[in-house]
Design an enzyme around this catalytic site. Structure first.
Site, PDB file in Angstrom:
ATOM      1  N   GLU A 133      -7.052   9.560  21.817  1.00  9.46           N
ATOM      2  CA  GLU A 133      -7.973   8.695  21.091  1.00  9.46           C
ATOM      3  C   GLU A 133      -8.443   7.543  21.964  1.00  9.46           C
ATOM      4  O   GLU A 133      -7.659   6.984  22.740  1.00  9.46           O
ATOM      5  CB  GLU A 133      -7.215   8.152  19.881  1.00  9.46           C
ATOM      6  CG  GLU A 133      -8.027   7.387  18.889  1.00  9.46           C
ATOM      7  CD  GLU A 133      -7.132   6.873  17.771  1.00  9.46           C
ATOM      8  OE1 GLU A 133      -6.899   7.622  16.803  1.00  9.46           O
ATOM      9  OE2 GLU A 133      -6.666   5.726  17.873  1.00  9.46           O
ATOM     10  N   TYR A 150     -15.727   4.979  18.252  1.00 10.33           N
ATOM     11  CA  TYR A 150     -14.430   5.626  18.149  1.00 10.33           C
ATOM     12  C   TYR A 150     -14.594   7.083  18.573  1.00 10.33           C
ATOM     13  O   TYR A 150     -15.524   7.755  18.109  1.00 10.33           O
ATOM     14  CB  TYR A 150     -13.920   5.564  16.692  1.00 10.33           C
ATOM     15  CG  TYR A 150     -12.734   6.467  16.441  1.00 10.33           C
ATOM     16  CD1 TYR A 150     -11.448   5.993  16.602  1.00 10.33           C
ATOM     17  CD2 TYR A 150     -12.918   7.810  16.083  1.00 10.33           C
ATOM     18  CE1 TYR A 150     -10.358   6.816  16.409  1.00 10.33           C
ATOM     19  CE2 TYR A 150     -11.825   8.647  15.892  1.00 10.33           C
ATOM     20  CZ  TYR A 150     -10.556   8.140  16.056  1.00 10.33           C
ATOM     21  OH  TYR A 150      -9.469   8.968  15.882  1.00 10.33           O
TER      22      TYR A 150
END
Ligand code: GDP
Ligand code: MN
Length: 386
Positions: free
Chosen positions: A191, A103
């Site tokens: 993101e 992530y």
């Protein structure tokens, strides 16, 4: 507020900046999916293009090894309802064979008043749980916006997260690019989850999120154009809000909220929570709330199936209380039966006249905001208990 790009749009933006992304094509019908898959080569991932998180878990993403599976995936995903959004388009994408899901993300840490870069080796569909249950598994590095992200900060975040040495440089470079985009494109969030690690120690962005500060769109013409595209295919209520020109955010609860002024609406949201209720929406009708706007606002909350009761919190300034009261009466008189109980609190200019004008056969009138919210939450609970 933020304008959310679709995954395919965010991936274009990221790819242009040099982030590795899988080859992909957009499709809106089954034939389109099959043609795209043929060109890309199997296996492919078929991914719903709606702006919600957790598409994978909700059945909005399917892998296909061959034409039959691709057809099956296309038929099940196109037209499906995903958390209130109807899926009109899918991204057909080269499936990535991965060994690990990372992530990486940039967002504004309002507490610190600084952007923060985040990295985790526990990427993938459970990152929200990781953030809650194991926050230390996400390495964080605050960035001074005056200087941007120093290379050593990117390396530190990657190191702190425990990313394998074999891909550390690549991940740091993706993180740096992500920050530069966030900054130069007026992002509120950028993101990549998952950033997939392949067996050959390459990294590739399998998903992409890019939310843009709406107030900055005037200086991001390229992204503003994407907004037109993004808006078509969004949540029906959010589309409606665009037409009515309201600031509106749909939330998970059942207490509908209408107010004038963002601060006032936020306060109402907080109070609903305080009294044990759950807000169904944020809806700011803005200044000068004439009868028609009030009617439109009621149309918004009444069209939301989740809403069980509605609270109006209006502070009269330029908007006069009597005018708002007339608007509420007029809007509600159009119904044979009011769909959901409505509670009104008026304050500010001409509030007393307003209170007298309000037709108490149609609405419940409360003097204070606390009483109004408490009453609205109680109404919602009555419905839930039935
Ligand atoms: P989200 O659920 O909306 O965040 O959608 P993502 O694009 O992040 O996909 C969710 C999950 O689907 C990923 O974490 C992967 O596990 C899986 N997935 C997505 N794309 C691919 C792919 O190309 N190959 C493989 N094997 N899995 C994928
Ligand atoms: Mn994702």
């Amino acid at each position: 507020m933020a304008m959310k790009l679709h995954e395919y749009q965010a991936k274009d933006v990221f790819a242009d900046a040099g982030v590795p992304t899988p080859s992909s094509q957009l499709a809106s019908d089954v034939d389109g999916v099959l043609t795209a898959a043929e060109e890309i080569g199997y296996p492919v991932a078929v991914k719903a293009q709606v702006q919600v998180g957790g598409r994978g878990k909700a059945g909005g993403i399917k892998l296909a090894e061959d034409e039959d599976e691709a057809r099956e995936a296309a038929e099940s995903i196109l037209g499906m309802d995903l958390k209130g959004y109807s899926v009109e388009r899918v991204l057909v994408e080269e499936a990535v064979d991965f060994t690990n899901e990372l992530y990486v993300g940039i967002t504004m840490d309002r507490g610190e008043g600084k952007p923060v870069a985040m990295v985790s080796t526990k990427g993938g569909v459970n990152i929200e749980e990781v953030a809650e249950e194991d926050p230390d598994a996400i390495a964080r590095e605050h960035i001074d916006p005056a200087f941007g992200m120093h290379p050593f900060q990117a390396r530190k975040a990657v190191y702190d997260a425990g990313v394998d040495k074999s891909v550390a440089n690549d991940v740091a470079s993706v993180l740096t690019t992500l920050y530069d985009l966030w900054e130069s494109r007026d992002g509120s969030d950028a993101e990549i989850n998952p950033l997939m690690v392949t067996a050959d120690d390459d990294v590739i962005a399998a998903d992409a999120v890019m939310n843009i500060d709406e107030d900055a769109l005037f200086r991001q013409p390229e992204l503003a154009e994407m907004e037109e595209e993004a808006a078509s295919g969004g949540d029906e209520l959010e589309q409606k809000a665009d037409e009515y020109d309201f600031d509106y955010v749909r939330l998970e609860g059942n207490v509908g909220i209408i107010g004038n002024g963002a601060g006032l609406v936020m306060t109402t949201l907080d109070l609903v929570d305080y009294y044990g209720g759950e807000p169904a929406n944020f809806l700011d009708v803005g200044g000068g709330a004439k009868a028609e706007r009030i009617a439109n606002a009621l149309d918004m909350v009444f069209s939301d199936d989740n809403v069980d009761s509605v609270v109006f919190n209006i502070f009269g300034g330029i908007t006069r209380g009597d005018e708002v009261a007339r608007g509420i009466n007029e809007a509600l008189e159009q119904f044979d039966e009011i769909p959901k109980p409505v509670v009104v609190r008026l304050a500010g200019t001409n509030w007393e006249e307003g209170m007298e004008i309000l037709n108490e056969d149609l609405v419940t009138v409360e003097q204070t905001l606390e009483d109004a919210v408490e009453r609205t939450v109680a109404y919602a609970e009555e419905v839930t208990e039935q």
